[in-house]
Motif scaffolding. Structure first.
Motif, PDB file in Angstrom:
ATOM      1  N   ILE A  35      47.034  34.257  34.023  1.00  0.00           N
ATOM      2  CA  ILE A  35      47.333  35.663  33.770  1.00  0.00           C
ATOM      3  C   ILE A  35      46.689  36.090  32.461  1.00  0.00           C
ATOM      4  CG2 ILE A  35      49.509  35.150  32.606  1.00  0.00           C
ATOM      5  CD1 ILE A  35      50.700  37.624  34.056  1.00  0.00           C
ATOM      6  N   THR A  36      46.186  37.322  32.410  1.00  0.00           N
ATOM      7  CA  THR A  36      45.616  37.904  31.204  1.00  0.00           C
ATOM      8  C   THR A  36      45.920  39.390  31.221  1.00  0.00           C
ATOM      9  OG1 THR A  36      43.624  37.939  29.810  1.00  0.00           O
ATOM     10  CG2 THR A  36      43.300  38.349  32.165  1.00  0.00           C
ATOM     11  N   THR A  37      45.683  40.065  30.104  1.00  0.00           N
ATOM     12  CA  THR A  37      46.022  41.484  30.029  1.00  0.00           C
ATOM     13  C   THR A  37      45.009  42.254  29.199  1.00  0.00           C
ATOM     14  OG1 THR A  37      47.787  43.074  29.519  1.00  0.00           O
ATOM     15  CG2 THR A  37      47.508  41.218  27.995  1.00  0.00           C
ATOM     16  N   GLY A  56      46.445  45.111  27.922  1.00  0.00           N
ATOM     17  CA  GLY A  56      47.466  45.919  27.270  1.00  0.00           C
ATOM     18  C   GLY A  56      48.082  46.955  28.185  1.00  0.00           C
ATOM     19  N   THR A  57      47.346  47.389  29.189  1.00  0.00           N
ATOM     20  CA  THR A  57      47.836  48.366  30.171  1.00  0.00           C
ATOM     21  C   THR A  57      48.111  47.705  31.510  1.00  0.00           C
ATOM     22  OG1 THR A  57      46.541  50.093  29.097  1.00  0.00           O
ATOM     23  CG2 THR A  57      47.286  50.542  31.336  1.00  0.00           C
ATOM     24  N   ASN A  58      47.282  46.738  31.851  1.00  0.00           N
ATOM     25  CA  ASN A  58      47.376  46.037  33.132  1.00  0.00           C
ATOM     26  C   ASN A  58      47.453  44.535  32.912  1.00  0.00           C
ATOM     27  OD1 ASN A  58      46.729  48.466  34.825  1.00  0.00           O
ATOM     28  ND2 ASN A  58      44.839  48.322  33.640  1.00  0.00           N
ATOM     29  N   LEU A  59      48.042  43.859  33.877  1.00  0.00           N
ATOM     30  CA  LEU A  59      47.986  42.403  33.948  1.00  0.00           C
ATOM     31  C   LEU A  59      46.995  42.058  35.047  1.00  0.00           C
ATOM     32  CD1 LEU A  59      51.807  41.579  33.929  1.00  0.00           C
ATOM     33  CD2 LEU A  59      50.222  41.457  31.999  1.00  0.00           C
ATOM     34  N   TYR A  60      46.262  40.973  34.865  1.00  0.00           N
ATOM     35  CA  TYR A  60      45.342  40.467  35.878  1.00  0.00           C
ATOM     36  C   TYR A  60      45.760  39.035  36.172  1.00  0.00           C
ATOM     37  CZ  TYR A  60      42.816  44.593  34.443  1.00  0.00           C
ATOM     38  OH  TYR A  60      42.482  45.893  34.155  1.00  0.00           O
ATOM     39  N   SER A 118      35.011  36.493  47.755  1.00  0.00           N
ATOM     40  CA  SER A 118      35.992  35.454  48.084  1.00  0.00           C
ATOM     41  C   SER A 118      36.027  34.390  46.987  1.00  0.00           C
ATOM     42  CB  SER A 118      35.694  34.822  49.452  1.00  0.00           C
ATOM     43  OG  SER A 118      34.396  34.286  49.493  1.00  0.00           O
ATOM     44  N   PHE A 119      37.216  33.778  46.863  1.00  0.00           N
ATOM     45  CA  PHE A 119      37.491  32.729  45.885  1.00  0.00           C
ATOM     46  C   PHE A 119      38.111  31.541  46.615  1.00  0.00           C
ATOM     47  CE2 PHE A 119      37.684  36.751  43.701  1.00  0.00           C
ATOM     48  CZ  PHE A 119      37.034  36.523  42.506  1.00  0.00           C
ATOM     49  N   GLN A 120      38.160  30.395  45.947  1.00  0.00           N
ATOM     50  CA  GLN A 120      38.822  29.226  46.515  1.00  0.00           C
ATOM     51  C   GLN A 120      39.727  28.618  45.449  1.00  0.00           C
ATOM     52  OE1 GLN A 120      36.277  26.206  48.194  1.00  0.00           O
ATOM     53  NE2 GLN A 120      37.930  25.418  49.447  1.00  0.00           N
ATOM     54  N   TYR A 121      40.992  28.974  45.523  1.00  0.00           N
ATOM     55  CA  TYR A 121      42.033  28.523  44.601  1.00  0.00           C
ATOM     56  C   TYR A 121      41.683  28.801  43.133  1.00  0.00           C
ATOM     57  CZ  TYR A 121      43.890  26.280  48.751  1.00  0.00           C
ATOM     58  OH  TYR A 121      44.378  26.048  50.012  1.00  0.00           O
ATOM     59  N   PRO A 122      41.490  30.090  42.776  1.00  0.00           N
ATOM     60  CA  PRO A 122      41.241  30.417  41.371  1.00  0.00           C
ATOM     61  C   PRO A 122      42.480  30.126  40.534  1.00  0.00           C
ATOM     62  CG  PRO A 122      41.705  32.420  42.596  1.00  0.00           C
ATOM     63  CD  PRO A 122      41.638  31.297  43.601  1.00  0.00           C
ATOM     64  N   ARG A 123      42.288  29.599  39.335  1.00  0.00           N
ATOM     65  CA  ARG A 123      43.433  29.258  38.485  1.00  0.00           C
ATOM     66  C   ARG A 123      43.392  29.960  37.139  1.00  0.00           C
ATOM     67  NH1 ARG A 123      43.166  24.829  41.940  1.00  0.00           N
ATOM     68  NH2 ARG A 123      45.191  24.039  42.594  1.00  0.00           N
ATOM     69  N   GLY A 124      42.428  29.683  36.292  1.00  0.00           N
ATOM     70  CA  GLY A 124      42.379  30.293  34.978  1.00  0.00           C
ATOM     71  C   GLY A 124      41.721  31.653  35.006  1.00  0.00           C
ATOM     72  N   ILE A 125      42.157  32.560  34.106  1.00  0.00           N
ATOM     73  CA  ILE A 125      41.572  33.898  34.033  1.00  0.00           C
ATOM     74  C   ILE A 125      41.693  34.403  32.599  1.00  0.00           C
ATOM     75  CG2 ILE A 125      43.738  35.001  34.737  1.00  0.00           C
ATOM     76  CD1 ILE A 125      42.033  37.101  36.264  1.00  0.00           C
ATOM     77  N   ILE A 126      40.650  35.083  32.120  1.00  0.00           N
ATOM     78  CA  ILE A 126      40.660  35.659  30.775  1.00  0.00           C
ATOM     79  C   ILE A 126      39.863  36.959  30.806  1.00  0.00           C
ATOM     80  CG2 ILE A 126      38.614  34.414  29.938  1.00  0.00           C
ATOM     81  CD1 ILE A 126      41.751  34.969  27.832  1.00  0.00           C
ATOM     82  N   ARG A 127      40.326  37.946  30.036  1.00  0.00           N
ATOM     83  CA  ARG A 127      39.599  39.206  29.905  1.00  0.00           C
ATOM     84  C   ARG A 127      38.744  39.146  28.645  1.00  0.00           C
ATOM     85  NH1 ARG A 127      39.719  43.740  26.978  1.00  0.00           N
ATOM     86  NH2 ARG A 127      41.612  43.073  25.886  1.00  0.00           N
ATOM     87  N   VAL A 128      37.492  39.568  28.778  1.00  0.00           N
ATOM     88  CA  VAL A 128      36.587  39.710  27.648  1.00  0.00           C
ATOM     89  C   VAL A 128      35.966  41.100  27.775  1.00  0.00           C
ATOM     90  CG1 VAL A 128      34.615  38.804  26.376  1.00  0.00           C
ATOM     91  CG2 VAL A 128      36.079  37.232  27.663  1.00  0.00           C
ATOM     92  N   GLY A 129      36.399  42.035  26.934  1.00  0.00           N
ATOM     93  CA  GLY A 129      35.894  43.404  27.019  1.00  0.00           C
ATOM     94  C   GLY A 129      36.228  44.026  28.361  1.00  0.00           C
ATOM     95  N   SER A 130      35.214  44.477  29.075  1.00  0.00           N
ATOM     96  CA  SER A 130      35.426  45.154  30.361  1.00  0.00           C
ATOM     97  C   SER A 130      35.272  44.221  31.559  1.00  0.00           C
ATOM     98  CB  SER A 130      34.457  46.328  30.484  1.00  0.00           C
ATOM     99  OG  SER A 130      33.121  45.865  30.377  1.00  0.00           O
ATOM    100  N   ASN A 131      35.269  42.908  31.300  1.00  0.00           N
ATOM    101  CA  ASN A 131      35.100  41.930  32.371  1.00  0.00           C
ATOM    102  C   ASN A 131      36.227  40.909  32.379  1.00  0.00           C
ATOM    103  OD1 ASN A 131      32.422  42.908  33.119  1.00  0.00           O
ATOM    104  ND2 ASN A 131      31.742  42.004  31.198  1.00  0.00           N
ATOM    105  N   LEU A 132      36.438  40.313  33.537  1.00  0.00           N
ATOM    106  CA  LEU A 132      37.321  39.163  33.681  1.00  0.00           C
ATOM    107  C   LEU A 132      36.452  37.958  33.992  1.00  0.00           C
ATOM    108  CD1 LEU A 132      40.032  40.708  36.042  1.00  0.00           C
ATOM    109  CD2 LEU A 132      40.240  40.333  33.584  1.00  0.00           C
ATOM    110  N   TYR A 133      36.866  36.790  33.501  1.00  0.00           N
ATOM    111  CA  TYR A 133      36.195  35.539  33.832  1.00  0.00           C
ATOM    112  C   TYR A 133      37.236  34.621  34.443  1.00  0.00           C
ATOM    113  CZ  TYR A 133      32.345  37.439  31.235  1.00  0.00           C
ATOM    114  OH  TYR A 133      31.320  38.252  30.822  1.00  0.00           O
TER     115      TYR A 133
END
Length: 191
Positions: free
Chosen positions: A3-5, A7-11, A50-65
């Motif tokens: 999970i990452t944010t 400030g307005t949304n959670l991803y 499509s994804f295959q069991y995504p686990r980690g996520i981080i926001r950097v600026g206007s993108n998610l990784y």
């Protein structure tokens, strides 16, 4: 799992549904930002990707990784459009090769964090921490040695990890859950 944010949304990395979800914090409204719900490795927009069991996520600026764990890749999502591309690794190909973009190899990447310029990834089955330069996609082994597990403290490739999982940063240090040894490890980013 992840999970990452902004400030307005959670991803959220909705691992078993193979999706990346968006939650509006103020209302709790949930939508699918990317992922079809079926496992796969397609680069596309929104639910066509499509994804295959995504686990980690981080926001950097206007993108998610995203650490797309079972594809052995690191994926990029443009938040405003939902466009998904593969930043590093090659779907279905495991390994520990350092290289640029799809020439690099991972083995079940799990956790992901940033210092704003680089991504740091717990490369779970390689027992390593990998560094990715966001601007270029260049992947190097930051700490640990692929295929060598343990609990040795040290510098760079002399360090040993055992199934590293979650990772966080305060900008100066990386902190990671070294799951195989039931420890929390600290890495000084500068050294």
């Amino acid at each position: 799992r992840g999970i990452t944010t902004d400030g307005t949304n959670l991803y959220v990395a909705d691992t078993n549904n193979h999706k990346i979800r968006k939650i509006v914090i103020a209302t709790g409204a949930v939508t699918t930002l990317a992922g079809s719900g079926s496992s796969g490795s397609t680069d596309a927009t929104g639910t066509a990707a499509s994804f295959q069991y995504p686990r980690g996520i981080i926001r950097v600026g206007s993108n998610l990784y995203v650490a797309d764990t079972n594809n052995h890749t690191i994926r990029k999502i443009v938040i405003s459009t939902g466009v998904v591309t593969t930043l590093a690794g090659s779907a279905g190909s495991t390994g520990s090769t350092n290289g640029t973009g799809t020439a690099a190899r991972f083995h079940y990447p799990r956790g992901i964090v940033t210092d704003g310029t680089n991504l740091y990834v717990t490369d779970h089955n390689n027992h390593t921490i990998r560094k990715i330069v966001i601007a270029t996609g260049v992947v190097t082994t930051f700490a640990g040695s692929a295929g060598s597990s343990g609990s040795t403290d040290g510098t760079g490739t002399a360090v040993r990890f055992s199934w590293p999982y979650g990772i966080s940063s305060d900008g100066t240090h990386l902190y990671l859950a070294d799951a195989g040894k039931n420890t929390i490890r600290k890495i000084v980013i500068a050294t």
